[in-house]
Design a protein around this motif. Structure first.
Motif, short mmCIF file in Angstrom:
data_model
loop_
_atom_site.label_atom_id
_atom_site.label_comp_id
_atom_site.label_asym_id
_atom_site.label_seq_id
_atom_site.Cartn_x
_atom_site.Cartn_y
_atom_site.Cartn_z
N LYS A 21 0.83 -1.21 0.00
CA LYS A 21 0.00 0.00 0.00
C LYS A 21 0.86 1.25 0.00
N ALA A 22 1.89 1.22 0.83
CA ALA A 22 2.78 2.37 0.86
C ALA A 22 3.38 2.61 -0.51
N MET A 23 3.70 1.53 -1.19
CA MET A 23 4.27 1.65 -2.52
C MET A 23 3.29 2.25 -3.50
N GLU A 24 2.03 1.85 -3.35
CA GLU A 24 1.02 2.40 -4.25
C GLU A 24 0.88 3.90 -4.04
N ALA A 42 -5.92 9.15 -2.45
CA ALA A 42 -6.86 8.15 -1.95
C ALA A 42 -7.76 7.69 -3.09
N ARG A 43 -8.18 8.61 -3.92
CA ARG A 43 -9.07 8.26 -5.02
C ARG A 43 -8.34 7.37 -6.03
N ARG A 44 -7.13 7.77 -6.37
CA ARG A 44 -6.40 7.01 -7.39
C ARG A 44 -6.04 5.61 -6.94
N THR A 45 -5.65 5.49 -5.67
CA THR A 45 -5.19 4.20 -5.20
C THR A 45 -6.33 3.32 -4.70
N GLY A 46 -7.48 3.93 -4.42
CA GLY A 46 -8.59 3.15 -3.90
C GLY A 46 -8.46 2.87 -2.41
N LEU A 47 -7.50 3.50 -1.76
CA LEU A 47 -7.33 3.32 -0.33
C LEU A 47 -8.18 4.35 0.43
N THR A 48 -8.42 4.05 1.69
CA THR A 48 -9.21 5.00 2.49
C THR A 48 -8.34 6.20 2.86
#
Lengths: 283, 283
Positions: A21-24, A42-48
Motif C-alpha cells: 500500500k505504501a508503494m502504491e 486516496a481516489r487514485r489508489t482506492g485506499l481509504t
DNA sequence: ATGAACGTTCCGGAAAACGGAACGCGGTGG
DNA sequence: CCACCGCGTTCCGTTTTCCGGAACGTTCAT
C-alpha cells in the motif's frame, strides 16, 4: 496433530500488506507529475483516507515524500536518490541510453526503452525529438503488452508457454483492452501478428495504443536469451508511413541487438529471435 | 483547552516501521549495482536475516524485486517504473538534463545535478564526458553537504537559521566527516567558505570529498527562493586548475540560474543569491 | 447561514512484523 | 569420513503495527 493450520494458506493475493500500500501511495505520488493532494491519492489508489494519511506521513518521516504548499505532497529526496540508483542498477539502461539518443537523431522521432512488468510494458527512458507534440507515453508509464510495439516485441521474444500464460492473464480481465479501434483484440490475430513480428525481427504498432501514432520496436535479450526489454521508435502516422517503417524497423532491430550484445548475449540467441532470418530453431 | 497535546509526540525515531525497513532493503538492492544476495543485504542494512528474507519476498511478490540466478535478487520492473516516474515528477530534472549536457560539452568535464536530503546531497543525474576515468560519484550516491561543491552551494543558499540547523545536525555525529585531508572540518572555516560562496555566486570544492578531484557548483532555487538542488562540474585537479575554475564557475552559475528561471524563480531571488554581483541584499 | 469536501484524530479488532531458535544444505578443512 | 561453518529457509510466541469506520475542526463555495 490434525493440522488445523490456516485453511486458506494457498491464496495470499487478496490481502495486500502495508508495504504494498505504501508503494502504491508512492507510485501515485511519483506518477502525478506535480504535487498531489491527499484526497486525490486516496481516489487514485482506492485506499481509504486515513490509510493514505498514515502512509503519507510515514513516508514523509523517512524522506520518501515531502510536504508541499497547500497541504499537498511531492516525491521526497530519498525517493529520488533511490530512483537514480535503481535506474543505474542494471547494465541495460546504461547501454540503451546512448543508443536511444542515436536512434532519435537518425530518425527524428521519439526513441524509448521499455521493460516487461507482468502483462504491461513499463517505459523507462525516452529520448525526445525537438518537436513539441506530446504523446501519452511518459517515463514510468505503462501500456498493456499487446497495444504497443515494445510490448509486442517483448511478447514475440518470449518462450511460447510464457507468452501464452501472459496472453491468458491478459484475457482474464474480460476482453483484451482496446485503447483504439485499431487495437488487436482477437487472440488469433494477435498470434499471427506475433508470428510476423518474429519473422521480420521487429514489431509494428499501427495506432494500436494511441490514435495517429505508429511505432516500431525490437526486443533486447540478456546473455541467457531472456527478454529484458525493448527499444522502440514512435511517431505520428504521417511521419511513420510504410516507407519509413521499413527503414526504421531494421534500425531498431540493430539498436536492440547492439544493446543485447552489450549485455553479453551470444550471437546465437540474437540470430534466432531478433534476427529473424534463419527459419530453424525453436521447436 | 489547556492543550494537553500528546506528551511524547516529538520522538518517533527509535522504532522504525515495516515500510522503512522494506525501503532500506530496496535501497540496498538498488545501490548494489548488480544482483545481491540475501546475507549481503542483511549485513548492509543491519537487519536480521529472517526480516530481510520476508521483506525481500514481499517486495518480489509485488514486483519491486525479482529473483536472479544463484538465489540473488535484483531490482524489479515495478521499481524501475516507479524510479522513472519519480525522476520525471519534478520539473527541475527535466530542465536540468539539457543544461547538464550543454555544460559537459562546453567544459569537457563531468556535469551533475544534486538535491538536498537532510545533511547530505543526493546525486541524481550525471552527464559524463567521453573520458573513462571513474569518480566515486554515481547516480543515487550521497555526499555530506560540506564535502562537495553541490553541497556547499545548497548550504550557501539556505536561510541562515536552516543552514545553522543543518550544521548542528552534521556536528551531532562527533566531528565533521572528513573524506580527505583537505575537507573543511572547522565550523568557522566552513562558515567563511560559505560566505565566499555567496559572494562569488558559486561554490568550489578543492579535493574536499575525493583526492585529485575539484568541483564548482551553483544552487538552483524554486519560485519561492528555496533551494531545490544544485548544478556542478567536477574534474581531476590538473584539468580544473584555478584558471578553469574561474571560467567554469560563472558557467555553472549561469546554468543554475537558467534552471531556476525555468522553475519560475523571479530575478529578485536569483540576483541576490546566485548572481552575486549586486552588493545590496542580505544585510 | 448552509452544505460539502478536505485533512485529521480516535479507537477496538485484526493482522502483520519481529527475531531467536532450529532445520537442511553445500562447501571446507581437519 | 566427519565436524565445522555459512547460507537460505522455516517455525513460533510475542509484540507491534496496521486498518478503516466514525467523528471532529476547518475551509471554502454555494
Amino acid at each position: 496433530m490434525v493440522k488445523p493450520v490456516n485453511t486458506s494458506t494457498s491464496q495470499q493475493e487478496p490481502g495486500k500488506g502495508p508495504v504494498d500500500k505504501a508503494m502504491e501511495v508512492l507510485e501515485a505520488l511519483a506518477r502525478a507529475g506535480g504535487p498531489q493532494r491527499l484526497g486525490e491519492i486516496a481516489r487514485r489508489t482506492g485506499l481509504t483516507k486515513p490509510t493514505v494519511h498514515r502512509h503519507l506521513r510515514t513516508l514523509a518521516d523517512c524522506g520518501f515524500a515531502q510536504p508541499a504548499e497547500g497541504g499537498a505532497y511531492r516525491a521526497g529526496p530519498r525517493l529520488l536518490g533511490l530512483a537514480a540508483a535503481a535506474l543505474d542498477s542494471g547494465p541495460d539502461l546504461r547501454l540503451a541510453r546512448p543508443v536511444l539518443n542515436d536512434l532519435r537523431r537518425r530518425t527524428g522521432q521519439l526513441a524509448h526503452y521499455a521493460v516487461p512488468a507482468g502483462t504491461e510494458a513499463v517505459h523507462l527512458e525516452l529520448s525526445e525529438p525537438a518537436g513539441e507534440y506530446r504523446m501519452s507515453i511518459s517515463p514510468g508509464g505503462r501500456t498493456p503488452l499487446h497495444t504497443s510495439a515494445v510490448g509486442l516485441a517483448m511478447l514475440s521474444a518470449l518462450p511460447v508457454p510464457e507468452a501464452d500464460a501472459v496472453l491468458a492473464e491478459l484475457l482474464l480481465d474480460g476482453a483484451l483492452p482496446a485503447p483504439t479501434p485499431a487495437t488487436l483484440t482477437d487472440p488469433g490475430a494477435l498470434r499471427a501478428e506475433l508470428a510476423r513480428t518474429v519473422r521480420r525481427g521487429y514489431a509494428v504498432d499501427d495506432e494500436y495504443d494511441e490514435p495517429d501514432v505508429r511505432s516500431v520496436a525490437a526486443p533486447v535479450l540478456d546473455a541467457q536469451g531472456r527478454v529484458v526489454g525493448a527499444i522502440g521508435v514512435s511517431g505520428l502516422t504521417f511521419a511513420l508511413d510504410d516507407a519509413n517503417v521499413a527503414v526504421f524497423g531494421p534500425m531498431v532491430r540493430a539498436a536492440a541487438r547492439a544493446v543485447s550484445t552489450g549485455l553479453g548475449g551470444s550471437a546465437a540467441h540474437l540470430g534466432l529471435v531478433a534476427g529473424g532470418m534463419t527459419d530453424g530453431g525453436r521447436a
